[in-house]
Design a protein around this motif. Structure first.
Motif, PDB file in Angstrom:
ATOM      1  N   ARG A  36       0.831  -1.210   0.000  1.00 47.11           N
ATOM      2  CA  ARG A  36       0.000   0.000   0.000  1.00 47.11           C
ATOM      3  C   ARG A  36       0.862   1.256   0.000  1.00 47.11           C
ATOM      4  N   ARG A  37       1.915   1.250   0.787  1.00 46.19           N
ATOM      5  CA  ARG A  37       2.817   2.400   0.826  1.00 46.19           C
ATOM      6  C   ARG A  37       3.509   2.602  -0.519  1.00 46.19           C
ATOM      7  N   LEU A  38       3.927   1.510  -1.122  1.00 46.24           N
ATOM      8  CA  LEU A  38       4.547   1.608  -2.441  1.00 46.24           C
ATOM      9  C   LEU A  38       3.557   2.138  -3.469  1.00 46.24           C
ATOM     10  N   ALA A  39       2.323   1.665  -3.412  1.00 47.08           N
ATOM     11  CA  ALA A  39       1.305   2.119  -4.369  1.00 47.08           C
ATOM     12  C   ALA A  39       1.091   3.629  -4.265  1.00 47.08           C
ATOM     13  N   ILE A  40       1.028   4.136  -3.038  1.00 55.49           N
ATOM     14  CA  ILE A  40       0.861   5.583  -2.843  1.00 55.49           C
ATOM     15  C   ILE A  40       2.063   6.326  -3.418  1.00 55.49           C
ATOM     16  N   ARG A  41       3.259   5.798  -3.153  1.00 56.75           N
ATOM     17  CA  ARG A  41       4.468   6.439  -3.670  1.00 56.75           C
ATOM     18  C   ARG A  41       4.454   6.495  -5.198  1.00 56.75           C
ATOM     19  N   LEU A  42       4.117   5.379  -5.834  1.00 58.28           N
ATOM     20  CA  LEU A  42       4.105   5.341  -7.295  1.00 58.28           C
ATOM     21  C   LEU A  42       3.035   6.261  -7.872  1.00 58.28           C
ATOM     22  N   GLU A  43       1.877   6.319  -7.211  1.00 54.31           N
ATOM     23  CA  GLU A  43       0.804   7.201  -7.684  1.00 54.31           C
ATOM     24  C   GLU A  43       1.263   8.657  -7.651  1.00 54.31           C
ATOM     25  N   ARG A  44       1.979   9.033  -6.589  1.00 51.11           N
ATOM     26  CA  ARG A  44       2.436  10.419  -6.451  1.00 51.11           C
ATOM     27  C   ARG A  44       3.401  10.824  -7.562  1.00 51.11           C
ATOM     28  N   LEU A  45       4.093   9.849  -8.156  1.00 49.04           N
ATOM     29  CA  LEU A  45       5.032  10.166  -9.221  1.00 49.04           C
ATOM     30  C   LEU A  45       4.331  10.625 -10.496  1.00 49.04           C
ATOM     31  N   GLY A  46       3.090  10.208 -10.673  1.00 53.73           N
ATOM     32  CA  GLY A  46       2.322  10.639 -11.835  1.00 53.73           C
ATOM     33  C   GLY A  46       2.845  10.126 -13.163  1.00 53.73           C
ATOM     34  N   LEU A  47       3.488   8.975 -13.163  1.00 55.86           N
ATOM     35  CA  LEU A  47       4.057   8.418 -14.386  1.00 55.86           C
ATOM     36  C   LEU A  47       3.014   7.643 -15.178  1.00 55.86           C
ATOM     37  N   THR A  48       3.276   7.481 -16.449  1.00 56.53           N
ATOM     38  CA  THR A  48       2.440   6.657 -17.316  1.00 56.53           C
ATOM     39  C   THR A  48       3.092   5.287 -17.458  1.00 56.53           C
ATOM     40  N   TRP A  49       2.284   4.245 -17.255  1.00 57.37           N
ATOM     41  CA  TRP A  49       2.796   2.876 -17.303  1.00 57.37           C
ATOM     42  C   TRP A  49       2.242   2.149 -18.524  1.00 57.37           C
ATOM     43  N   THR A  50       3.110   1.434 -19.210  1.00 60.49           N
ATOM     44  CA  THR A  50       2.686   0.665 -20.381  1.00 60.49           C
ATOM     45  C   THR A  50       1.897  -0.570 -19.957  1.00 60.49           C
ATOM     46  N   ALA A  51       2.361  -1.242 -18.913  1.00 58.64           N
ATOM     47  CA  ALA A  51       1.695  -2.454 -18.430  1.00 58.64           C
ATOM     48  C   ALA A  51       2.250  -2.823 -17.066  1.00 58.64           C
ATOM     49  N   LEU A  52       1.485  -3.657 -16.359  1.00 55.83           N
ATOM     50  CA  LEU A  52       1.878  -4.201 -15.064  1.00 55.83           C
ATOM     51  C   LEU A  52       1.905  -5.717 -15.184  1.00 55.83           C
ATOM     52  N   TYR A  53       3.075  -6.309 -14.955  1.00 55.25           N
ATOM     53  CA  TYR A  53       3.237  -7.759 -15.000  1.00 55.25           C
ATOM     54  C   TYR A  53       3.574  -8.286 -13.613  1.00 55.25           C
ATOM     55  N   THR A  54       3.265  -9.559 -13.390  1.00 54.68           N
ATOM     56  CA  THR A  54       3.568 -10.164 -12.102  1.00 54.68           C
ATOM     57  C   THR A  54       3.839 -11.655 -12.245  1.00 54.68           C
ATOM     58  N   SER A  55       4.665 -12.162 -11.361  1.00 54.56           N
ATOM     59  CA  SER A  55       4.760 -13.601 -11.139  1.00 54.56           C
ATOM     60  C   SER A  55       3.371 -14.124 -10.783  1.00 54.56           C
ATOM     61  N   ASP A  56       3.133 -15.408 -11.062  1.00 57.43           N
ATOM     62  CA  ASP A  56       1.812 -15.972 -10.758  1.00 57.43           C
ATOM     63  C   ASP A  56       1.714 -16.520  -9.341  1.00 57.43           C
ATOM     64  N   LEU A  57       2.760 -16.404  -8.524  1.00 60.61           N
ATOM     65  CA  LEU A  57       2.670 -16.818  -7.123  1.00 60.61           C
ATOM     66  C   LEU A  57       1.890 -15.775  -6.334  1.00 60.61           C
ATOM     67  N   SER A  58       1.103 -16.228  -5.367  1.00 60.19           N
ATOM     68  CA  SER A  58       0.101 -15.355  -4.747  1.00 60.19           C
ATOM     69  C   SER A  58       0.706 -14.146  -4.045  1.00 60.19           C
ATOM     70  N   ARG A  59       1.896 -14.275  -3.472  1.00 54.56           N
ATOM     71  CA  ARG A  59       2.485 -13.126  -2.784  1.00 54.56           C
ATOM     72  C   ARG A  59       2.823 -12.001  -3.767  1.00 54.56           C
ATOM     73  N   ALA A  60       3.196 -12.375  -4.978  1.00 52.58           N
ATOM     74  CA  ALA A  60       3.455 -11.371  -6.007  1.00 52.58           C
ATOM     75  C   ALA A  60       2.155 -10.848  -6.600  1.00 52.58           C
ATOM     76  N   VAL A  61       1.206 -11.750  -6.847  1.00 53.89           N
ATOM     77  CA  VAL A  61      -0.083 -11.346  -7.429  1.00 53.89           C
ATOM     78  C   VAL A  61      -0.783 -10.340  -6.525  1.00 53.89           C
ATOM     79  N   ARG A  62      -0.810 -10.613  -5.216  1.00 53.08           N
ATOM     80  CA  ARG A  62      -1.503  -9.692  -4.300  1.00 53.08           C
ATOM     81  C   ARG A  62      -0.794  -8.342  -4.265  1.00 53.08           C
ATOM     82  N   THR A  63       0.529  -8.347  -4.262  1.00 55.33           N
ATOM     83  CA  THR A  63       1.276  -7.084  -4.322  1.00 55.33           C
ATOM     84  C   THR A  63       0.894  -6.313  -5.575  1.00 55.33           C
ATOM     85  N   ALA A  64       0.861  -7.011  -6.711  1.00 58.50           N
ATOM     86  CA  ALA A  64       0.524  -6.362  -7.985  1.00 58.50           C
ATOM     87  C   ALA A  64      -0.908  -5.846  -7.984  1.00 58.50           C
TER      88      ALA A  64
END
Length: 208
Positions: A36-64
């Motif tokens: 959640r803290r990382l998400a807020i930080r990334l949102e504040r940067l105001g960058l444009t993202w091409t895509a979001l990829y993740t490992s299929d393991l649940s700890r990575a999926v939930r983070t993503a």
């Protein structure tokens, strides 16, 4: 092309020093807060993202998912972004590994890149599958949620350091590691940042 590699949030196995590998261990409540803290930080940067990829393991999926909910991105899963398969070491503590797999430990100190985890992969094999994913990305800026071992091998690949001990690269959970391929540049790319976890510092303010 720019790739922001994110290590997943912390799990109970991380906190207690157990090997995880590809065991599907969920995020601990602390890991959810880290994401959640990382998400807020990334949102504040105001960058444009091409895509979001993740490992299929649940700890990575939930983070993503936590990142995607705030950034308006739908995570795309890719098995190549999984952690290294540690085979028989999964679920064991470091001390248990030292006691039960002394031959493996000695071999891994001599040649960490090509020593096979008992019943699992080598770091060289991990590097190849992660790199096959990265090679397929086109131009743009990507968020990629993966795992500590996978990200470390990518860093060493860029540095030409295959064969070095990856565990000497410290990566906190939800840290940011940025790889960059400027337009017209071929080859293994450049490193902008390794293990940036400023959003986890007590002085960082996540309030919205």
């Amino acid at each position: 092309m720019e790739v922001w590699l994110i290590r997943h949030g912390v799990t109970g196995h991380n906190k207690n020093g157990f090997w995880q590998g590809q065991r599907d261990v969920p995020l601990a409540p602390e890991g959810v807060e880290q994401a959640r803290r990382l998400a807020i930080r990334l949102e504040r940067l105001g960058l444009t993202w091409t895509a979001l990829y993740t490992s299929d393991l649940s700890r990575a999926v939930r983070t993503a998912e936590i990142l995607g909910e705030r950034l308006g991105l739908v995570p795309r899963r890719d098995r190549r972004l999984r952690e290294v398969c540690v085979g028989e070491l999964s679920g064991l503590s470091r001390e248990q590994v030292r006691q039960r797999y002394a031959e493996y430990v000695a071999s891994s100190l001599r040649d960490p890149w090509h020593t096979r985890f008992p019943g699992g992969e080598t770091l060289a094999e991990l590097s190849e599958r992660v790199w096959s994913f990265l090679r397929e990305l086109g131009g743009g800026r990507y968020l990629v949620v993966s795992h500590g071992g996978a990200i470390r091998t990518a860093v060493l690949r860029v540095l030409g350091g295959e064969g070095a001990v990856p565990w000497r690269i410290r990566l906190e959970n939800t840290s940011i590691t940025r790889l960059h391929w400027p337009e017209g540049v071929r080859g293994e790319g450049f490193i902008n940042t390794v293990g940036d976890a400023a959003h986890l510092e007590p002085a960082w303010k996540p309030e919205e």
